[in-house]
Enzyme design. Structure first.
Site, short mmCIF file in Angstrom:
data_model
loop_
_atom_site.label_atom_id
_atom_site.label_comp_id
_atom_site.label_asym_id
_atom_site.label_seq_id
_atom_site.Cartn_x
_atom_site.Cartn_y
_atom_site.Cartn_z
N SER A 1 -4.17 -7.39 -1.34
CA SER A 1 -4.92 -6.70 -0.81
C SER A 1 -5.61 -5.56 -1.65
O SER A 1 -4.91 -4.90 -1.91
CB SER A 1 -3.83 -6.14 0.51
OG SER A 1 -4.79 -5.21 1.42
N HIS B 1 -6.36 0.98 -5.23
CA HIS B 1 -5.39 0.30 -5.84
C HIS B 1 -5.10 -1.21 -5.26
O HIS B 1 -5.97 -1.42 -4.28
CB HIS B 1 -4.12 1.04 -5.14
CG HIS B 1 -3.88 1.06 -4.19
ND1 HIS B 1 -3.98 2.29 -3.29
CD2 HIS B 1 -3.37 0.11 -3.05
CE1 HIS B 1 -3.64 2.21 -1.82
NE2 HIS B 1 -3.30 0.72 -2.01
N HIS C 1 0.88 -1.22 0.07
CA HIS C 1 0.01 -0.11 -0.20
C HIS C 1 0.79 1.24 0.01
O HIS C 1 0.49 2.31 0.57
CB HIS C 1 -0.90 0.13 1.08
CG HIS C 1 -1.94 -1.09 1.34
ND1 HIS C 1 -3.00 -1.02 0.37
CD2 HIS C 1 -2.00 -2.31 1.82
CE1 HIS C 1 -3.85 -2.33 0.87
NE2 HIS C 1 -2.95 -2.81 1.48
#
EC number: 3.4.21.97
Length: 586
Positions: free
Chosen positions: A123, A142, A53
């Site tokens: 994720s 994303h 992330h």
């Protein structure tokens, strides 16, 4: 090394959400099918793929996201510019392939191994919705490649081709796979980063490794999520049963080790294997993956078969199953009972009259030697006799059966003498005797030894002498002494019996008090009966006048309300007593 990676990007596929397994993630990360459908479809190249992330570490892009019966499925591409960065931190001899076994790994395959085990999960990052808000096309932010995502079942499968990544999911139907293949072929010109920042990638990976050091059950979680995603035969992910690579253990380069390195395959045993200390020093294993898998299963070769499957004499069994088989075999050996001998063996025993040498005088373990007659049908009294079976050079020392043993006797027991005077000699199987097993005898002997030790210990304590301090078994500790130095001993609670014993009051005094109380109670009851006929109102007035006069004579202080309250309480008690007496009189 990057020049040898002959492709521009790596395909990655996996579920972003498994709808039936979202409880552990929490309500904040729960995503329904209706919300997913509202945000679909997505255009190729609009959703980036990064590491952990980190928006500054974009390494790929998403080609498509489909809403399937099991969950939300993603197909994307990752730049091979990561390959030189990953492989630069791996020693040259760490990743190897055994050419004799047909295992030749390209640089692309090595990169796929590292990528599959360093970043094994997906994720999804989505925009936070307000209450009753319907997601739009900008709902998905994303997709991140990470160690373990919050949502379960999100396993990332990498492949050099789209079929290699998509084919690992067994629950995908043929039409869905064809649709994904078509998208991958049509959108293979999707833009991916051709150059990546090495310092930024290194920083993000270091951060990931530090956080991943606290994941004690990483391998178990990966296997569970792999089953949720219906991934049963991954090619590169090593938290499974099928692998095609090993990491060589560092050892001294000697000719013996070199031979072992060529001959030993890539299998390894789990960390709790009893044969771990017997492994050769040059045995190849996967130490970096052992801590991640924690599966306790043996690793196999690329084609899914055993490394030595060509010999057809090896069967690989999980350690737990092997241990249970050993335990069951031991129980069967302990439960076996002696069987009767065949007639041929009995005939050979009767006809044999030779004497064994002292060196061959053997006896089965666990059975007590007879004091006089040691074997069945010996040639004479107190004669050490062994059947002909024990003279066999192939005899390994295991007693085939337990012969019938008669009690001690002073008569010769040669078969010819016995048959001529008493008739036919009884056969070995005529009088079957149930002998305890070796396990039972061991338990009984241990119990006897324990009882003897306890008796000896009690005898030693009874013979304790103050003059001999060496026989002192334990230090005498008073009840008032603290157990630890400096510990305060709590005061013991004194019972009623102890209080009576300390006061040492005579028993008669208590009885006299009871009688005195009964007489006083009788007098009060008689007085209440006589006063029951009086007018309660006049009595109340007199009490109030008396209380007012007393209060007038005294000074006003804090005790006057208390006295007034006491007078009212006494009056109330008298009224209750009068009512009780009236009720008893009626």
């Amino acid at each position: 090394m990057s020049e040898n990676v002959d492709i521009k990007y790596i395909f990655v596929a996996g579920y972003l959400v498994v709808y039936d397994h979202q409880e552990s993630a929490g309500r904040e990360y729960e995503l329904t099918r209706e919300q997913s459908k509202s945000a679909l479809p997505v255009l190729p190249g609009t959703i980036p793929i990064n590491i952990d992330h980190e928006s500054s570490c974009v390494v790929g892009t998403v080609l498509t996201i489909l809403d399937l019966p099991r969950g939300l499925f993603c197909l994307g591409v990752v730049s091979t510019a990561l390959a030189p960065i990953f492989l630069s931190y791996v020693q040259d001899d760490a990743l190897f392939a055994n050419a004799e076994e047909g295992m030749v790994l390209t640089e692309t395959e090595k990169f796929l191994y590292l990528l599959s085990n360093i970043l094994p999960s997906l994720s999804l990052s989505s925009r936070r919705l307000e209450k009753n808000e319907v997601p739009g096309k900008d709902f998905f932010a994303h997709v991140a490649l990470c160690e373990l995502g919050r949502r379960e079942g999100t396993v990332a499968i990498y492949g050099a081709t789209a079929s290699e990544a998509i084919g690992a999911f067994d629950d995908l139907s043929a039409p869905i796979k064809e649709q994904l293949y078509e998208i991958a072929t049509r959108e293979k010109c999707a833009e991916v980063p051709r150059e990546l920042s090495r310092p930024e990638i290194t920083r993000v990976l270091m951060k990931k490794f530090i956080h991943g050091a606290f994941l004690m059950d990483r391998g178990t979680c990966l296997k569970t999520r792999r089953e949720m995603a219906a991934v049963y035969n991954p090619k590169y992910l090593q938290a499974n049963e099928v692998i095609t690579i090993g990491i060589k253990e560092h050892s001294e380069e000697t000719p013996e080790n070199a031979i072992k390195d060529r001959s030993v395959s890539t299998q390894t045993a789990p960390s709790f294997d009893i044969s771990e200390s017997q492994q050769p020093s040059g045995q190849t294993h996967v130490p970096a993956m052992e801590s991640a898998t924690c599966s306790g299963q043996f690793l196999q070769t690329k084609n899914g078969a055993s490394p030595s499957a060509s010999r057809e004499d090896m069967v690989y069994v999980p350690f737990e199953k092997y241990a249970s088989l050993l335990a069951a075999s031991a129980r069967r050996d302990n439960d076996r009972r002696p069987v009767s001998p065949s007639r041929e063996f009995s005939r050979r025993s009767r006809d044999s009259t030779h004497e064994c040498s002292p060196g061959r005088d053997i006896w089965p373990r666990g059975f007590e030697r007879h004091p006089r007659l040691e074997s069945f049908m010996g040639p004479g009294m107190n004669h050490t006799y062994r059947p002909a079976l024990y003279e066999d050079p192939n005899f390994c020392g295991r007693f085939p059966y337990i012969p019938y043993q008669s009690p001690a006797s002073t008569y010769p027991v040669h078969p010819n003498y016995y048959s001529s005077n008493f008739g036919q000699f009884p056969g070995a199987g005529t009088y079957p005797i149930q002998y305890p097993s070796l396990h039972e005898q061991t338990v009984v002997s241990r119990l006897d030894a324990l009882i003897s030790a306890l008796e000896k210990n009690n005898k030693r304590d009874s013979e304790y002498s103050e003059n001999n301090p060496r026989k002192r078994s334990a230090r005498t500790i008073s009840e008032n002494d603290p157990y630890f130095p400096g510990e305060m001993v709590p005061a013991k609670k004194i019972t009623t019996e102890q209080q009576l014993c300390e006061k040492k009051e005579p028993v008669g005094s208590g009885i006299n008090d009871i009688l005195q109380g009964i007489l006083t109670l009788q007098k009060e009851v008689a007085g209440l009966k006589s006063a029951s006929n009086a007018d309660s109102s006049s009595e109340r007035k007199e009490e109030l006048e008396n209380s007012n006069q007393e209060s007038a004579r005294e000074t006003v202080d804090a005790s006057m309300p208390k006295r007034l309250k006491d007078a009212q309480t006494k009056l109330k008690r008298k009224k209750e007593a009068a009512a009780f007496a009236q009720m008893m009189a009626d």
